[in-house]
Design a protein around this motif. Structure first.
Motif, PDB file in Angstrom:
ATOM      1  N   GLN A   6      42.606  35.530  84.028  1.00 63.28           N
ATOM      2  CA  GLN A   6      43.197  36.248  85.162  1.00 63.28           C
ATOM      3  C   GLN A   6      42.288  37.397  85.581  1.00 63.28           C
ATOM      4  O   GLN A   6      41.693  38.073  84.740  1.00 63.28           O
ATOM      5  N   CYS A  23      43.874  33.417  89.143  1.00 62.97           N
ATOM      6  CA  CYS A  23      43.902  32.837  87.810  1.00 62.97           C
ATOM      7  C   CYS A  23      43.191  31.499  87.809  1.00 62.97           C
ATOM      8  O   CYS A  23      43.199  30.784  88.818  1.00 62.97           O
ATOM      9  N   TYR A  25      42.338  27.996  85.098  1.00 68.73           N
ATOM     10  CA  TYR A  25      42.699  27.329  83.856  1.00 68.73           C
ATOM     11  C   TYR A  25      41.763  26.165  83.615  1.00 68.73           C
ATOM     12  O   TYR A  25      41.061  25.709  84.524  1.00 68.73           O
ATOM     13  N   TRP A  35      54.450  32.886  87.872  1.00 70.38           N
ATOM     14  CA  TRP A  35      53.982  34.268  87.855  1.00 70.38           C
ATOM     15  C   TRP A  35      55.128  35.158  87.395  1.00 70.38           C
ATOM     16  O   TRP A  35      56.273  34.983  87.825  1.00 70.38           O
ATOM     17  N   CYS A  90      49.966  35.738  85.336  1.00 74.71           N
ATOM     18  CA  CYS A  90      50.074  34.323  85.625  1.00 74.71           C
ATOM     19  C   CYS A  90      50.272  33.596  84.294  1.00 74.71           C
ATOM     20  O   CYS A  90      50.000  34.145  83.226  1.00 74.71           O
ATOM     21  N   GLY A 104      48.028  34.617  81.276  1.00 68.76           N
ATOM     22  CA  GLY A 104      46.794  35.328  81.562  1.00 68.76           C
ATOM     23  C   GLY A 104      46.871  36.735  80.988  1.00 68.76           C
ATOM     24  O   GLY A 104      47.896  37.153  80.439  1.00 68.76           O
TER      25      GLY A 104
END
Lengths: 113, 115
Positions: A6, A23, A25, A35, A90, A104
Motif C-alpha cells: 500500500q 494498493c 497484490y 477497504w 486496503c 496493506g
C-alpha cells in the motif's frame, strides 16, 4: 505472494481535495478487496469493497478503481472532509481462506480545513 | 445488537507475566479472527477460530501464544511469558459466515504494553 503493498504511507490534502491511495497484490487467487477505515483508538470498519469482475465501484464519496491485469486497486475520496482524517487499509482475501484478510500497511490521511 | 466486545481495553504486563485478552463476538457470529497491529504497521492475521475449533493458526507464533473459543464464553488469546516485542494492539473480528463478501466486524482492540 500473500502480501498486499500500500502507498503512500501518509497523505495530506486540503478540504475538497481528492486523496488517492494505491494498493498492489501478487496472489491472483485473491478475489475480494475491501477497504477499511480506522480512527485512533478504534477498530477498523469496512468502508467499501470490490470483486475483480468489476473495474469500479462507488459508494457515496468513496470510489474503488480496480485493474485486474496490473493487479492493482485504489481508493479515491471525493470532496474530502476533515472528518475523513483517519488511517485507511486496503485488504484482500480469497474464497478458500474464508474471511481471513491480508492487509496493506495503511495510509494515514489528514484532511486540512 | 452490541458489536464485538474486547476487554480489557488496555493491559500492562511486566516481562515474563501472562496476558489474557478476551473477545465476545457479535450475537450470532460463530467465526472469530485475531489480528495484531504493531505501531505504525498494518494488521497481521494471527488465528481463525470457530466454536471449540482452531481452523487456521498459521499467523500465530509457535511459542507462548495460544487461542481458544469455547462452546460457552468469549474467545481468549493468551500470551505467556510476555516480552517487550509483544507490545501491540490486538484486534478481534467476528463474522457469521466464511463468505468473504460478508464483512468482518472488528472490536476496538486491546492495547498491550509490556514493561
Amino acid at each position: 505472494q500473500q502480501q498486499v503493498k500500500q502507498s503512500p504511507q501518509s497523505l495530506i490534502v486540503q478540504k475538497g481535495g481528492i486523496p488517492i491511495i494505491n494498493c498492489a497484490y501478487e496472489n491472483t487467487a485473491f478475489d475480494y478487496f475491501p477497504w477499511y477505515q480506522q480512527f485512533p483508538g478504534k477498530g477498523p470498519a469496512l468502508l467499501i469493497a470490490i470483486r475483480p469482475d468489476v473495474s469500479e465501484k462507488k459508494e457515496g464519496r468513496f470510489t474503488i478503481s480496480f485493474n485486474k491485469s496490473a493487479k492493482q486497486f485504489s481508493l479515491h475520496i471525493m470532496d474530502s472532509q476533515p472528518g475523513d482524517s483517519a488511517t485507511y487499509f486496503c485488504a484482500a482475501s480469497m474464497g478458500t481462506s474464508g474471511s481471513r484478510l491480508t492487509f496493506g500497511e495503511g495510509t494515514q490521511l489528514t484532511v486540512n480545513p | 445488537n452490541a458489536g464485538v466486545m474486547q476487554n480489557p481495553r488496555h493491559l500492562v504486563r511486566r516481562r515474563g507475566q501472562e496476558a489474557r485478552l478476551r473477545c465476545s463476538p457479535m450475537k450470532g457470529h460463530s467465526h472469530v479472527y485475531w489480528y495484531r497491529q504493531l505501531p505504525e504497521e498494518g494488521l497481521k492475521f494471527m488465528v481463525y477460530l470457530q466454536k471449540e475449533n482452531i481452523i487456521d493458526e498459521s499467523g500465530m507464533p509457535k511459542e507462548r501464544f495460544s487461542a481458544e473459543f469455547p462452546k460457552e464464553g468469549p474467545s481468549i488469546l493468551r500470551i505467556q511469558q510476555v516480552v517487550r516485542g509483544d507490545s501491540a494492539a490486538y484486534f478481534c473480528a467476528s463474522s457469521p459466515t466464511t463468505v468473504p463478501s460478508v464483512p468482518l466486524h472488528f472490536g476496538n482492540g486491546t492495547r498491550l504494553t509490556v514493561t
